[in-house]
Scaffold this motif. Structure first.
Motif, PDB file in Angstrom:
ATOM      1  N   ALA A  55       2.052  -1.603   0.121  1.00 29.11           N
ATOM      2  CA  ALA A  55       1.660  -0.206   0.330  1.00 29.11           C
ATOM      3  C   ALA A  55       2.468   0.765  -0.540  1.00 29.11           C
ATOM      4  N   PRO A  56       3.798   0.653  -0.609  1.00 28.34           N
ATOM      5  CA  PRO A  56       4.538   1.570  -1.494  1.00 28.34           C
ATOM      6  C   PRO A  56       4.163   1.423  -2.964  1.00 28.34           C
ATOM      7  N   PRO A 113       4.277  -8.783  -0.351  1.00 31.40           N
ATOM      8  CA  PRO A 113       4.340  -8.639   1.114  1.00 31.40           C
ATOM      9  C   PRO A 113       3.751  -7.297   1.541  1.00 31.40           C
ATOM     10  N   LYS A 114       3.296  -7.242   2.786  1.00 32.52           N
ATOM     11  CA  LYS A 114       2.655  -6.028   3.266  1.00 32.52           C
ATOM     12  C   LYS A 114       3.584  -4.820   3.213  1.00 32.52           C
ATOM     13  N   LYS A 115       4.872  -5.033   3.464  1.00 31.97           N
ATOM     14  CA  LYS A 115       5.806  -3.908   3.425  1.00 31.97           C
ATOM     15  C   LYS A 115       6.017  -3.391   2.011  1.00 31.97           C
ATOM     16  N   LEU A 116       5.778  -4.229   1.012  1.00 34.69           N
ATOM     17  CA  LEU A 116       5.950  -3.819  -0.372  1.00 34.69           C
ATOM     18  C   LEU A 116       4.645  -3.395  -1.019  1.00 34.69           C
TER      19      LEU A 116
END
Length: 412
Positions: A188-189, A183-186
């Protein structure tokens, strides 16, 4: 009523008298004349259109100004002639010169490094009393210097190959996960965390690998040696030495992981959307889309990333120097990856204090020359592989069955 010629107009078929019709026509004509005289001049409609027409005529006159007449006469008068300034190419010349100079400077630096190493290594190689390429003895000092790079070459190549075997599949998996599955929220980190691994200094990797990571790998080493100990490469030497080639290889794999992952991720993200959406539109699953569209497109990029990682693994110095245990010179050479050893870089760094004579210095510089040549050959091979595996350059696969069938038909 009589006609103008003095004769009476004939009567109409409907019985109306001709003189009455003529009188009515005369009255109507008189009324129309009076109306036009009272109305004054006729009104002008479409004034804006006339203004636009006049403006177009003026622009046309400006365009045709200065053009010679077709019959050889005088050209029309110029009206508002546009004069353009001179176009300069100084910026293009400067940029082109800087680009060519930068490329030439890189070539000169590489050439000077090679010439420097070769000039200092040739006298030492001439005095070497053993086989430089096939000997494992390293005694560069004294009246009879003997030194060879067989053991150094083996340890360097084996540790780098093991690091590539471990790092490249993991890097490809992480790149695909970040690009298409996370997912996009995961995503990047995770991408930032992987990129941060490249910022860790080599000495930190070396200390971490020798003090913390090596004891953790002992069960893995014991398991592999028990299962595959009959193979000389996996044979377990006497003792529980933790500073072995396998530990250094795993640490090297961690060090080159961010390089391969970052480049592969960028290449996978640039896969044309038409290829991906076309595969999905034909009914392919996400894994089939990745296998048929993404991986073939990113093949050349993955090869380039792998070769960059291999170059760092071959030349890594500090981390390998800290992790690897140096074998005793009197001990027989052991080809197992669960034994100690030295690479080119660690050997040169570990014995830098011995550069007290031209003979010893030349021996170590000769080892550095071999490492330089190996790295150059690896990069050249990578460039050839990238050029051949680039999209659109793959040769069509020959259908042997169709070819044999056609041959049989021609024979018959």
């Amino acid at each position: 009523m009589s006609s103008p010629d003095g004769t009476a107009p004939p009567d109409r078929p409907d019985g109306t008298a001709a003189d009455q019709v003529a009188a009515a026509d005369a009255v109507e004509a008189k009324i129309e004349d009076l109306v036009h005289e009272d109305a004054g001049p006729a009104p002008r409609f479409g004034g804006l259109a006339e203004e636009h027409a006049e403006q177009e005529r003026a622009e046309q006159a400006d365009k045709t100004a200065g053009v010679p007449a077709a019959d050889g006469g005088e050209p029309p008068a110029t009206v508002g002639k546009l004069e353009l300034g001179a176009v300069g190419h100084l910026g293009d010349r400067l940029f082109g010169g800087l680009a060519r100079g930068s490329g030439g400077l890189v070539v000169l630096i590489v050439a000077f490094v090679g010439i420097f190493l070769l000039a200092l290594a040739i006298p030492a190689l001439a005095d070497d009393k053993s086989s430089f390429l096939f000997s494992r003895i390293w005694e560069p000092g004294g009246d009879n210097p003997r030194f060879g790079i067989a053991a150094l070459f083996y340890t360097t190549v084996v540790s780098s190959i093991i690091a590539m075997i471990i790092a490249v599949p993991i890097a490809i998996g992480v790149a695909l996960f970040i690009t298409y599955y996370a997912p996009k929220k995961l995503a990047a980190p995770v991408a930032h965390a992987v990129d941060l691994l490249a910022a860790v200094p080599s000495i930190v990797y070396g200390l971490w690998g020798a003090l913390f990571f090596a004891p953790i790998l002992l069960p893995v080493i014991n398991g592999l040696s028990d299962a595959l100990g009959w193979i000389p490469v996996f044979a377990k030497p006497v003792g529980d030495n933790v500073g072995v080639v396998f530990t250094a290889s795993v640490v090297l794999a961690i060090m080159i992981l961010p390089v391969v992952t970052a480049i592969s991720r960028e290449i996978f993200a640039q896969t044309p959307i038409a290829h991906r959406e076309g595969a999905l539109a034909l009914g392919a699953t996400k894994w089939e889309m990745v296998r048929m569209a993404v991986l073939p497109y990113g093949r050349s990029g993955v090869v380039s990333a792998s070769m960059l990682g291999l170059g760092r693994a071959l030349g890594e110095t500090v981390a390998v120097l800290i992790i690897l245990s140096v074998p005793n010179g009197n001990d027989p050479w052991n080809s197992s990856i669960f034994a100690g050893g030295e690479t080119f870089a660690s050997k040169i760094a570990n014995n830098a204090a011995e550069f007290d004579s031209p003979e010893k210095t030349g021996a170590y510089i000769a080892a550095g020359l071999v490492l330089f040549v190996v790295t150059f050959l690896v990069n050249s091979a990578a460039r050839i592989i990238v050029d051949r595996s680039a999209p659109g350059k793959k040769r069509p696969r020959r259908n042997r069955r169709a070819g044999s069938t056609a041959a049989e038909g021609a024979e018959s």
